[in-house]
Structure formats: structure tokens, C-alpha cells
Design a protein around this motif. Structure first.
Motif, PDB file in Angstrom:
ATOM      1  N   VAL A 242      67.606  35.204  29.023  1.00 20.15           N
ATOM      2  CA  VAL A 242      66.264  34.933  29.531  1.00 20.15           C
ATOM      3  C   VAL A 242      66.097  35.398  30.981  1.00 20.15           C
ATOM      4  O   VAL A 242      64.986  35.649  31.440  1.00 20.15           O
ATOM      5  N   PHE A 243      67.202  35.538  31.722  1.00 24.59           N
ATOM      6  CA  PHE A 243      67.114  35.870  33.143  1.00 24.59           C
ATOM      7  C   PHE A 243      67.009  37.363  33.427  1.00 24.59           C
ATOM      8  O   PHE A 243      66.827  37.781  34.559  1.00 24.59           O
TER       9      PHE A 243
ATOM     10  N   PRO B  44      67.204  40.864  34.688  1.00 25.03           N
ATOM     11  CA  PRO B  44      67.963  41.459  35.796  1.00 25.03           C
ATOM     12  C   PRO B  44      68.601  40.416  36.713  1.00 25.03           C
ATOM     13  O   PRO B  44      69.518  40.746  37.463  1.00 25.03           O
TER      14      PRO B  44
ATOM     15  N   ARG C 183      72.422  39.780  36.995  1.00 23.91           N
ATOM     16  CA  ARG C 183      73.289  40.506  37.932  1.00 23.91           C
ATOM     17  C   ARG C 183      73.480  39.655  39.187  1.00 23.91           C
ATOM     18  O   ARG C 183      72.642  38.806  39.524  1.00 23.91           O
ATOM     19  N   LEU C 184      74.542  39.945  39.913  1.00 26.84           N
ATOM     20  CA  LEU C 184      74.733  39.272  41.191  1.00 26.84           C
ATOM     21  C   LEU C 184      73.616  39.728  42.130  1.00 26.84           C
ATOM     22  O   LEU C 184      73.449  40.918  42.379  1.00 26.84           O
ATOM     23  N   HIS C 185      72.845  38.785  42.605  1.00 25.68           N
ATOM     24  CA  HIS C 185      71.772  39.101  43.562  1.00 25.68           C
ATOM     25  C   HIS C 185      71.730  37.963  44.575  1.00 25.68           C
ATOM     26  O   HIS C 185      72.758  37.343  44.837  1.00 25.68           O
ATOM     27  N   GLY C 186      70.577  37.694  45.197  1.00 21.21           N
ATOM     28  CA  GLY C 186      70.559  36.641  46.211  1.00 21.21           C
ATOM     29  C   GLY C 186      69.172  36.137  46.494  1.00 21.21           C
ATOM     30  O   GLY C 186      68.187  36.622  45.916  1.00 21.21           O
ATOM     31  N   ALA C 187      69.103  35.148  47.365  1.00 21.32           N
ATOM     32  CA  ALA C 187      67.805  34.566  47.718  1.00 21.32           C
ATOM     33  C   ALA C 187      67.881  33.874  49.063  1.00 21.32           C
ATOM     34  O   ALA C 187      68.929  33.336  49.435  1.00 21.32           O
TER      35      ALA C 187
ATOM     36  N   ASN D 196      74.482  26.561  35.918  1.00 24.58           N
ATOM     37  CA  ASN D 196      73.686  27.765  36.032  1.00 24.58           C
ATOM     38  C   ASN D 196      72.761  27.508  37.219  1.00 24.58           C
ATOM     39  O   ASN D 196      71.884  26.652  37.146  1.00 24.58           O
TER      40      ASN D 196
ATOM     41  N   THR E   3      70.069  27.936  38.676  1.00 24.83           N
ATOM     42  CA  THR E   3      68.642  28.248  38.725  1.00 24.83           C
ATOM     43  C   THR E   3      67.997  27.487  39.885  1.00 24.83           C
ATOM     44  O   THR E   3      68.600  26.564  40.447  1.00 24.83           O
TER      45      THR E   3
ATOM     46  N   GLU F 219      65.602  25.410  39.664  1.00 26.39           N
ATOM     47  CA  GLU F 219      65.461  24.002  39.246  1.00 26.39           C
ATOM     48  C   GLU F 219      66.766  23.233  39.430  1.00 26.39           C
ATOM     49  O   GLU F 219      66.771  22.096  39.931  1.00 26.39           O
ATOM     50  N   VAL F 220      67.879  23.844  39.016  1.00 26.62           N
ATOM     51  CA  VAL F 220      69.179  23.165  39.106  1.00 26.62           C
ATOM     52  C   VAL F 220      69.574  22.956  40.570  1.00 26.62           C
ATOM     53  O   VAL F 220      70.088  21.888  40.938  1.00 26.62           O
TER      54      VAL F 220
ATOM     55  N   GLU G  19      61.870  30.295  46.158  1.00 22.98           N
ATOM     56  CA  GLU G  19      62.769  31.449  46.050  1.00 22.98           C
ATOM     57  C   GLU G  19      62.117  32.730  46.546  1.00 22.98           C
ATOM     58  O   GLU G  19      62.799  33.716  46.837  1.00 22.98           O
TER      59      GLU G  19
ATOM     60  N   ALA H  36      57.110  32.197  43.884  1.00 24.03           N
ATOM     61  CA  ALA H  36      57.752  31.313  42.900  1.00 24.03           C
ATOM     62  C   ALA H  36      58.558  30.226  43.586  1.00 24.03           C
ATOM     63  O   ALA H  36      59.301  30.504  44.532  1.00 24.03           O
TER      64      ALA H  36
END
Lengths: 131, 131, 131, 131, 131, 131
Positions: free
Chosen positions: E20-21, E23, E26-30, E81, E83, E85-86, E119, E123
Motif C-alpha cells: 500500500v505504501f 514508493p 524505499r528508504l526515504h525520510g521526513a 511499521n 507510519t 499514525e504509529v 509529514e 498530509a
């Protein structure tokens, strides 16, 4: 040409002298959101213009002298009408001193600075200094 | 060098002429958040570049002529394609007139102006005028 | 359920009593960005919960009594510790009175109000009242 | 002088090489809010400096190559210390290429570009290129 | 009913597990802008719900464990995971522990908490806990 | 309790019927910044309440029917006074339909939705629906 900006804020009281200021002649206050911009033509070997961490610390140190104070009683501002423009110049001059002293990490060459003070969501003022 | 900015907004309808505009050729609208910046090298005796109160009033007066209107029907804009750039120029020119007439309080010397219109959170345009 | 919010701001000085406030016990100041939210289950015949124009005017009127003042000297706040929470409650109560008097246009039925005061980009407080 | 700015964002991981970066030497990440500004002296016949729609698409295309990636593994950035300044320069150079190729609609004459990357609410960096 | 919110931010890398995620697998960031809201029915004797200074410190302490890290390697999040929310729930639970331990100054009675992680400008997600 | 919000915007013309609207009875326009919030008590197995990507797409699809249009001529809104409250309800109902149809990914259980339309930096309205 590159620039780097760091942001902080301070919460101060003050009053302004001069009929032009209307109700702002009374003792009132402001949360000033302060943006300090450093400008220069080149990046240093690490790929930065200034050390953002050091820039943040220096800005915070300068604002700490004014934060939670009545500016009418702050010695460093004695004799000044502490308008947003004048405060922007004060912070810019203090930061420029720190840049010249090498305290903002100066991996590149800072040639100019701009300090912007936002006094509200609808008004702000800047002072630009060439170093 | 100093600058002072005041912010206001207006809510207008308009349509744009030219294929480049795609769906914006249809009658649609925008909330334009408008920033008017005044720039000059020196502060006046009160420590200000312009009277923020007067600047706010003059900007509001100019926007009032456009606010809550369909720009396609506004005479002052007749014949113009009211893009964000063109509207920024219109507001800048009108404000520059008021500065020259001494209506923005002019305690310092305003040498240039920038008017920025934000059409959305992701797009904005500016017009800079030298006075 | 519907809600309508209008935003304004005020610039005030004040000091806080109590060791918990640390440096904020000194006379300082704030630009409070103030959001007033009206909530209700139904829209009136015109398709609105409240008259946004009237809501804006009433909020502005209430803030005008505090704006450009030292809150330590404002009679309506005498004896209060003017924390962000207490000021939010003060504004909410004043606005609630105006709603009950039918001065916010009341085309629907306002059942609750929330007033939020932002003291800085990193801190804010709210008071919610059921009418 | 006119300018047009479009905004987008990307979410990336990366690490920085050099003691000056302290904890940012570790693999971490950022949401970069990216503003691309186009500047020029004149408007084209449609009353625009650039086609905002095309500018938005080109910026999005360039960011798509980096978005949701670990920049330490992106070939186009190999050998670079991906500081905010360096990334701003990368995006500015890529966009400048597209302007020169006539892909931003170029109804006016773009003479300079500024790309600003906001790494957080309190820090951002820009790169300005003359075309 | 009162609420107090403090804001901070952190810069992290991570990857998400699940088709469901897309792209974002992949390792990314925020850069997560984090708002922590405390809610309660009454103000304490000083006129506050929580000590904003203490709330700010506790939020900063909790974020410091995650800041400038790859969340895929953080033990406290092992098996999760991460996310938005988590992560909001994780921060809310950690802060709720501190409130229960009396570390947020607790001059009033905090009955609920909301932690929101932004994020990007488009969103965000929240977790609300009843204490 | 969890919530997820996605943001988009649209640029529309419209006019409002009723004396209460004053100058907004004229054809004018707005950039509506639209926030769609989904709320539910539990996260699905992937650690999410809704699929942010799908939520973003569905919001964009609904706004696309209104974007760059004169709402006075949009059939789906015929007979409505397109106030900010009414538009918030329209978007919320359309999105709620999509949630019920399982088009927002629904890994958790969405129990309520809030749609907020910001008409300007100083005014916004929301509609909350229980699903």
C-alpha cells in the motif's frame, strides 16, 4: 549566490515614541518571529555557506538578551525607538559582529546579512547589512 | 537597506485569455494574499521607513476597488489579461503613486517597492518597481 | 456538525505571577493570533452557521479593548493571571455573550465555541465553552 | 522586474559527511519544501513571465528523481555532500536547463532563478543562478 | 474545557513495509512537525493547564531519541511499521507517561492528549489518548 | 482515536444569495484550501487508518469537478447557496461516499470525517459527518 536562513522568536514588551505610532505609543508587546539570512557567493568544502547549528545558537543568544523583557528598560537599546526596523538592525548588527568573529562557522564567505522581524501575520520589517 | 511589508487579501473572480492558461480560461476565482514591500536605505527620525498603519490603509484602499468583484468587469483593468503578474504590477503601480504623493507617511526614503500576490499555497508572483 | 472560524490578532504586554512562569514573570509581551470558532449542528436558511462578517467585527471589538495595552493595567482583567489559557477563556466568554445577544447573526444555532490564542509559532492554548 | 514562484515538496533520506554536521552525520531524513522562483524584466504577450503550469510540472519532474529515496544512493548526486545548499543548487541547475530548453513556456525572458529548500520550519537555504 | 499545544520537529529516515505504501517502501525520510496537545476541564491555581515550559522540554526529550536517526534501526520502534499514525501514537504514549508521572507540571488535570505529526504541508496524522 | 488529514486546493468563482452576504452577493471568487480529515478508533494491519495516497487522489478527483469553474453554473451545486459551510458539506458527503465504497483504502475503520475549507488566511469553515 547562496543564502541560509534560520528562524527563532522572542516575546517582548515595549512602547514607541512619536505621534505617528498612535496606540502603539502605549506600553504593549509583540512576539517577534526573527529570520536571520546569511548570503555569499560560494560554498565551503563541506558544501555549506554557514554552520546552521552555530547560526541558530548565535541568533538564540542575541535574542535571549531581549526575550521576556520590556525593551524600554534594556540598556543595549537605550535611546532607541524600538520599532521593528530598528530592532531588525540591532539584531543584524549583533549577528554581523559574530560572523566577523568567525562564530557562525564561516566555511564559506558571508558577504551580506538580512534580518527580518515579523511583528504579526500581516506586518514585518527587514534590515540588510553588507559585511 | 531596510524594508517593511504589510499583508492583506482580496477575493475575486476572473478569466484569462490565451491557450497557455488551459482551464483557467474559464471564469474562476482566487483569494489573493497580497504583500506590499517598501524598500529604502535609511530610517526617518522616528526610526521607521514607512508608517505601517498608513501603508496598511493604502493597500486596503487599493484592494477594495477589486475585492469581491469579477475582474473581467472592472474598468481600471479593462484590456488587461489579469494574470497574477499583471495584478501584482497594477497594485504596485497604484501603491507607488500613493508613496510619491506622500500618503504612506514617507518618513524615510522609499526607493523601491515589491508587490507579491499569492494565488494559492503553491504559486505566487511579484512585481518590483523602482520609484 | 458545522463550524466557522475567524482569525484576528492583538499585541499586548503583560507579566505573569508564579514561580512556574520563570522569566515570563518579568514584564514582556506577545502578539496573540486569535481564532474564534463557532460550532452548531445545522445551517440557517442562507446556508451559513454564523455571519462571518459579524463574527469578525465582534472578535475585533473584543480584542480592541486589549490591543496595544499592558494587560496588567486593564480593569476587565484585574486580579487575573493573564496566561494564554485565561485570556482564551476571557475572549470566549465575551464572544459567547455576544452570540447569546444575537450579535453574531445567529442564522443557525451555535452550541459551542472555541477560542484559541497562539502566543508563538510553537505554543498555543484554547478554551471551549458550551453555550 | 517580475518573479513567479511555484512550490512543491519531497521526502528523502540522506547523511552528511563532516564533523560540522554533528548528529546529521547519521542517516536521517527531511521533508524539503521546495520553492522555485523565476525572475525577468518583462512579461510576454499573454501577461505572464512563465507558464505556471509548465513550471510546476518541470519542478515536479526534477523532484520525482529524488523523492522517496535515500540521496546517498542517487547517482546524479554521487560525490556530493547533499546539504540543503547543495540540493538547492542541484535543483536550480536542473531547472535552469529546462528554462534554456524552452520547457517552462518562456513567454517572457527569464534572467535569473532562485531555488529555496526549507528543511524545517526554522531553517532553509537558497541558490540563485543567473541564466 | 481547555487545551494547550506545544510544537517541535524532528528529521528522520525510515521505510514502510506493505504494498500500500508504493514508493514509500524505499528508504526515504521526513521532517515531522510534531504538535502535542494537552486537554483538561479546569485550570490550576496559577491559571494554567500545564507548564508550557515543561511540556516543551518533555516533547523535545522524547523527540531527541528519534531525531537525526533512521527509524528502521531504533530499538524502541522495533517491529513497528513507522507510519505517521504509529509515530503519533508512540509520541503520545511516551508523553502520556510523563504526564502521569507529574513531569508536565500538572497544575490542572490533563484528561486527554492529542499528538499530531505533519509529514508534509499536505498530509498529517493524529493520535488521541484518554489518560 | 486516530485521524489522518490530506490537503489540496481549488480556485473558483461564485456569488452568494442573501442580504447577509453584503458585497459577496456580487460575482467574486476564492482559493479554497481544503483539508479532509478521516477519523477512526483503530489502525489496520499496515499501521494506517487510511491510504494517504488514495485519500489524496479521491479529494483531488472531487475538487477537480469544481476547480477553475464558476460554481453558479455547476449542476451538482444547482439550487445551493455555495457558502463555505455548504461547500464543506458537499465535499464531505462526496468523500464519505468514496469511503463507504472502499475507495480510500479503508484498512482501518473510518467512523467520521471533517472537511475544512479555508477561504482566506482569516476565515474557514468545517463540516463533520459521522459515517
Amino acid at each position: 549566490m547562496f543564502s541560509v536562513t534560520v528562524r527563532d522568536h522572542m516575546m517582548v514588551a515595549h512602547s514607541l515614541r512619536g505621534e505617528v505610532f498612535g496606540p502603539a505609543q502605549r506600553l504593549h508587546g509583540a512576539t517577534f518571529v526573527v529570520d536571520a539570512t546569511f548570503r555569499g557567493p560560494d560554498l565551503g568544502p563541506d558544501g555549506i555557506l554557514v554552520d546552521i547549528g552555530r547560526a541558530t545558537e548565535e541568533l538564540q543568544r542575541i535574542l535571549a538578551e531581549l526575550n521576556y523583557r520590556n525593551l524600554d528598560d534594556v540598556e543595549a537599546l537605550a535611546g532607541m525607538n524600538t520599532t521593528t526596523e530598528v530592532l531588525a538592525r540591532h539584531v543584524a548588527q549583533r549577528l554581523a559582529d559574530r560572523v566577523r568573529e568567525g562564530e557562525v562557522g564561516a566555511p564559506g564567505t558571508v558577504e551580506a546579512m538580512v534580518v527580518t522581524l515579523h511583528e504579526s501575520p500581516t506586518a514585518w520589517a527587514s534590515c540588510e547589512l553588507v559585511l
